[in-house]
Design a protein around this motif. Structure first.
Motif, PDB file in Angstrom:
ATOM      1  N   HIS A  74      22.409  -5.549   8.093  1.00 12.29           N
ATOM      2  CA  HIS A  74      23.363  -4.881   9.050  1.00 12.29           C
ATOM      3  C   HIS A  74      24.085  -5.327   9.989  1.00 12.29           C
ATOM      4  O   HIS A  74      24.795  -4.981  10.818  1.00 12.29           O
ATOM      5  CB  HIS A  74      22.157  -3.911  10.004  1.00 12.29           C
ATOM      6  CG  HIS A  74      21.555  -3.257   9.162  1.00 12.29           C
ATOM      7  ND1 HIS A  74      22.092  -1.997   8.624  1.00 12.29           N
ATOM      8  CD2 HIS A  74      20.132  -3.095   8.951  1.00 12.29           C
ATOM      9  CE1 HIS A  74      21.011  -1.479   8.050  1.00 12.29           C
ATOM     10  NE2 HIS A  74      19.696  -1.868   8.167  1.00 12.29           N
ATOM     11  N   GLY A  81      27.860  -4.286   9.735  1.00 14.57           N
ATOM     12  CA  GLY A  81      27.894  -3.168  10.402  1.00 14.57           C
ATOM     13  C   GLY A  81      28.051  -3.217  11.595  1.00 14.57           C
ATOM     14  O   GLY A  81      28.801  -2.571  12.513  1.00 14.57           O
ATOM     15  N   VAL A  82      27.059  -3.819  12.464  1.00 15.36           N
ATOM     16  CA  VAL A  82      27.008  -4.155  13.899  1.00 15.36           C
ATOM     17  C   VAL A  82      28.338  -4.834  14.368  1.00 15.36           C
ATOM     18  O   VAL A  82      28.791  -4.224  15.226  1.00 15.36           O
ATOM     19  CB  VAL A  82      25.837  -5.096  14.247  1.00 15.36           C
ATOM     20  CG1 VAL A  82      25.744  -5.433  15.384  1.00 15.36           C
ATOM     21  CG2 VAL A  82      24.525  -4.200  13.948  1.00 15.36           C
ATOM     22  N   GLU A 123      31.282  -4.483  12.902  1.00 15.48           N
ATOM     23  CA  GLU A 123      32.405  -3.776  12.819  1.00 15.48           C
ATOM     24  C   GLU A 123      32.140  -2.589  13.788  1.00 15.48           C
ATOM     25  O   GLU A 123      33.360  -2.141  14.449  1.00 15.48           O
ATOM     26  CB  GLU A 123      32.323  -2.873  11.277  1.00 15.48           C
ATOM     27  CG  GLU A 123      33.490  -2.065  11.174  1.00 15.48           C
ATOM     28  CD  GLU A 123      34.761  -2.894  11.194  1.00 15.48           C
ATOM     29  OE1 GLU A 123      35.901  -2.100  11.560  1.00 15.48           O
ATOM     30  OE2 GLU A 123      34.883  -4.094  10.872  1.00 15.48           O
ATOM     31  N   GLU A 124      31.187  -2.196  14.193  1.00 18.41           N
ATOM     32  CA  GLU A 124      30.896  -1.240  15.234  1.00 18.41           C
ATOM     33  C   GLU A 124      31.194  -1.656  16.521  1.00 18.41           C
ATOM     34  O   GLU A 124      31.979  -0.881  17.411  1.00 18.41           O
ATOM     35  CB  GLU A 124      29.331  -0.651  15.308  1.00 18.41           C
ATOM     36  CG  GLU A 124      29.181   0.227  16.455  1.00 18.41           C
ATOM     37  CD  GLU A 124      27.555   0.942  16.174  1.00 18.41           C
ATOM     38  OE1 GLU A 124      27.285   1.354  17.547  1.00 18.41           O
ATOM     39  OE2 GLU A 124      26.983   0.792  15.320  1.00 18.41           O
ATOM     40  N   LEU A 140      34.979  -1.548  16.619  1.00 15.24           N
ATOM     41  CA  LEU A 140      35.510  -0.083  16.782  1.00 15.24           C
ATOM     42  C   LEU A 140      35.305   0.276  18.089  1.00 15.24           C
ATOM     43  O   LEU A 140      36.251   1.110  18.653  1.00 15.24           O
ATOM     44  CB  LEU A 140      34.540   0.698  15.692  1.00 15.24           C
ATOM     45  CG  LEU A 140      35.017   2.255  15.815  1.00 15.24           C
ATOM     46  CD1 LEU A 140      36.331   2.480  15.555  1.00 15.24           C
ATOM     47  CD2 LEU A 140      34.050   2.766  14.775  1.00 15.24           C
ATOM     48  N   ARG A 141      34.046  -0.007  18.619  1.00 15.44           N
ATOM     49  CA  ARG A 141      33.851   0.459  20.324  1.00 15.44           C
ATOM     50  C   ARG A 141      34.899  -0.338  21.135  1.00 15.44           C
ATOM     51  O   ARG A 141      35.563   0.374  22.176  1.00 15.44           O
ATOM     52  CB  ARG A 141      32.369   0.140  20.449  1.00 15.44           C
ATOM     53  CG  ARG A 141      31.519   1.280  19.884  1.00 15.44           C
ATOM     54  CD  ARG A 141      30.116   0.953  20.568  1.00 15.44           C
ATOM     55  NE  ARG A 141      29.212   1.607  19.967  1.00 15.44           N
ATOM     56  CZ  ARG A 141      28.443   2.790  20.394  1.00 15.44           C
ATOM     57  NH1 ARG A 141      28.986   3.162  21.345  1.00 15.44           N
ATOM     58  NH2 ARG A 141      27.787   3.402  19.627  1.00 15.44           N
ATOM     59  N   TRP A 166      32.312  12.248  17.375  1.00 12.70           N
ATOM     60  CA  TRP A 166      31.030  12.116  17.767  1.00 12.70           C
ATOM     61  C   TRP A 166      30.306  13.465  18.258  1.00 12.70           C
ATOM     62  O   TRP A 166      29.184  13.587  17.981  1.00 12.70           O
ATOM     63  CB  TRP A 166      31.029  11.053  19.305  1.00 12.70           C
ATOM     64  CG  TRP A 166      31.345   9.843  18.684  1.00 12.70           C
ATOM     65  CD1 TRP A 166      31.433   9.215  17.634  1.00 12.70           C
ATOM     66  CD2 TRP A 166      31.323   8.526  19.652  1.00 12.70           C
ATOM     67  NE1 TRP A 166      31.477   7.795  17.520  1.00 12.70           N
ATOM     68  CE2 TRP A 166      31.643   7.328  18.794  1.00 12.70           C
ATOM     69  CE3 TRP A 166      31.123   8.411  20.845  1.00 12.70           C
ATOM     70  CZ2 TRP A 166      31.632   6.005  19.305  1.00 12.70           C
ATOM     71  CZ3 TRP A 166      31.468   7.179  21.658  1.00 12.70           C
ATOM     72  CH2 TRP A 166      31.418   6.007  20.661  1.00 12.70           C
TER      73      TRP A 166
END
Length: 170
Positions: free
Chosen positions: A94, A97-98, A100-101, A104-105, A124
């Motif tokens: 993961h 993904g982390v 990328e998150e 994004l945030r 959301w």
């Protein structure tokens, strides 16, 4: 009565400990042997009032049962370790993904408040444009334009990685 049991246990222990330990050592390694012998003599203490006149065969049987319990415990631990290792091999990584998150945030928080709110209401909060426009206090048409522009700004932040000063100039 307790003193009699303690005295009987002491006599049994002194008389048979070496033989029970030798029996166990012939069946397992030295490290496990001491634990198995201790368990066997714990069983002796629990059953001190019910031991036969010749307790050595009973002690061997108790040690035999303790050895079997130890083997089963080790086998269960090995199976569990194998399942855990398999789970870790099969588990997806993961980390990407982390990362990328987080990107994004960070990009989302660099947007103007109205843009961020528009995207968050749609993505959301899972509101349709009409409901989100009501929350934002504007018409549905104005909200659609706001979402469209916010998505473009967010995409630019994610692809170009522009600085906050550059994004303010846009």
């Amino acid at each position: 009565m307790a003193d009699d049991a303690a005295e009987r246990f002491t006599v049994l222990f002194r008389r048979h400990h070496a033989r029970v330990r030798a029996y166990v050592l012939r069946r397992t390694d030295e490290e496990r042997a001491d634990d198995v012998v201790a368990e066997a003599f714990t069983a002796v203490w629990r059953h001190i009032d019910r031991l036969p006149d010749d307790p050595l065969p009973w002690l061997y049987r108790a040690a035999h049962n303790c050895l079997n319990n130890d083997r089963r415990s080790r086998a269960r631990r090995a199976r569990l370790a194998g399942r855990l290792a398999q789970h870790h091999r099969d588990a997806p990584d993961h980390a990407a993904g982390v990362v990328e998150e987080v990107r994004l945030r960070e990009a989302l928080w660099r947007l103007p408040d109205a843009d961020r709110e528009a995207l968050m209401l749609v993505a959301w909060e899972d509101l349709d444009h009409r409901s989100a426009a009501y929350v934002a206090g504007c018409s549905a048409a104005a909200f659609k334009v706001r979402v469209h522009r916010a998505r473009k700004r967010l995409a630019a932040l994610l692809t170009d990685d522009i600085s906050p000063a550059e994004e303010a100039a846009r």
